[in-house]
Design a protein around this motif. Sequence first.
Motif, PDB file in Angstrom:
ATOM      1  N   UNK A  80     -25.576 -42.878 -14.160  1.00 35.70           N
ATOM      2  CA  UNK A  80     -25.285 -41.478 -13.809  1.00 35.70           C
ATOM      3  C   UNK A  80     -25.216 -40.302 -14.760  1.00 35.70           C
ATOM      4  N   UNK A  81     -25.150 -39.161 -14.459  1.00 38.42           N
ATOM      5  CA  UNK A  81     -24.826 -37.865 -15.104  1.00 38.42           C
ATOM      6  C   UNK A  81     -23.772 -38.228 -16.024  1.00 38.42           C
ATOM      7  N   UNK A  82     -22.508 -38.657 -15.641  1.00 40.21           N
ATOM      8  CA  UNK A  82     -21.475 -38.948 -16.724  1.00 40.21           C
ATOM      9  C   UNK A  82     -21.505 -39.957 -17.590  1.00 40.21           C
ATOM     10  N   UNK A  83     -22.738 -40.720 -17.501  1.00 44.26           N
ATOM     11  CA  UNK A  83     -23.015 -41.734 -18.496  1.00 44.26           C
ATOM     12  C   UNK A  83     -23.789 -41.292 -19.620  1.00 44.26           C
ATOM     13  N   UNK A  84     -24.316 -40.246 -19.399  1.00 48.31           N
ATOM     14  CA  UNK A  84     -25.559 -39.869 -20.399  1.00 48.31           C
ATOM     15  C   UNK A  84     -24.669 -39.339 -21.535  1.00 48.31           C
ATOM     16  N   UNK A  88     -27.353 -32.914 -19.926  1.00 46.09           N
ATOM     17  CA  UNK A  88     -28.655 -32.271 -19.143  1.00 46.09           C
ATOM     18  C   UNK A  88     -29.828 -33.089 -19.416  1.00 46.09           C
ATOM     19  N   UNK A  89     -29.859 -34.240 -20.248  1.00 43.53           N
ATOM     20  CA  UNK A  89     -31.118 -34.864 -20.717  1.00 43.53           C
ATOM     21  C   UNK A  89     -30.756 -36.230 -20.628  1.00 43.53           C
ATOM     22  N   UNK A  90     -32.011 -37.000 -20.099  1.00 47.00           N
ATOM     23  CA  UNK A  90     -31.848 -38.398 -20.038  1.00 47.00           C
ATOM     24  C   UNK A  90     -32.279 -38.959 -21.330  1.00 47.00           C
ATOM     25  N   UNK A 109     -41.566 -33.965 -11.729  1.00 45.67           N
ATOM     26  CA  UNK A 109     -42.210 -33.558 -13.027  1.00 45.67           C
ATOM     27  C   UNK A 109     -41.349 -32.873 -13.976  1.00 45.67           C
ATOM     28  N   UNK A 110     -40.072 -32.232 -13.676  1.00 51.15           N
ATOM     29  CA  UNK A 110     -39.174 -31.644 -14.370  1.00 51.15           C
ATOM     30  C   UNK A 110     -38.740 -32.410 -15.458  1.00 51.15           C
ATOM     31  N   UNK A 111     -38.649 -33.899 -15.184  1.00 52.49           N
ATOM     32  CA  UNK A 111     -38.012 -34.715 -16.033  1.00 52.49           C
ATOM     33  C   UNK A 111     -39.047 -35.446 -17.059  1.00 52.49           C
TER      34      UNK A 111
END
Length: 118
Positions: A80-84, A88-90, A109-111
Motif C-alpha cells: 500500500x501507499x505507506x510501503x512505497x 506518489x510513485x510505485x 492509465x495515469x499509472x
Amino acid sequence: MRDYLKGSRDDLPDALKNSLYRLDSMHMMTKLRPFVHTFLKKASSLFEMYIYTMGERVYALQMAKLLDPGDVYFNSRVIAQGDCTQRHQKGLDVVLGQESAVLILMTQKRYGRDTRRT
C-alpha cells in the motif's frame, strides 16, 4: 444506485449483486471487474501475485478480502501507499521477487509511467 447506499444488497439488480460491494467502514463502494475471480485463479498458477495500490493499507486490505476471501492468491502480499519508497510513485523495489519475473497489470492509465528501477 443511490438507494443501494441506503438499502441492502438484495435491492440491487441481479447483474450487480455479485460485482458491486459497499465498504461500510470506508464509506465507499467498489465494483469488481467481470471474471476477476476466474482470472485470479488462472494467474495464481503462473505467478506469485501481489496487491499493489497507492491507496491506504485499510483500502488494500478491504480489496484483498473481496478479491481473495480465502487468502489463496495473495497470501497477505499486499503493498500500500505507506510501503512505497518514493512519494506518489510505485516502484518495483518493494516487490519481493526477481525483477525479470515481474508482470505488471495496471488498471488506470495515469499509472502508466516508467516503473523500472533506477
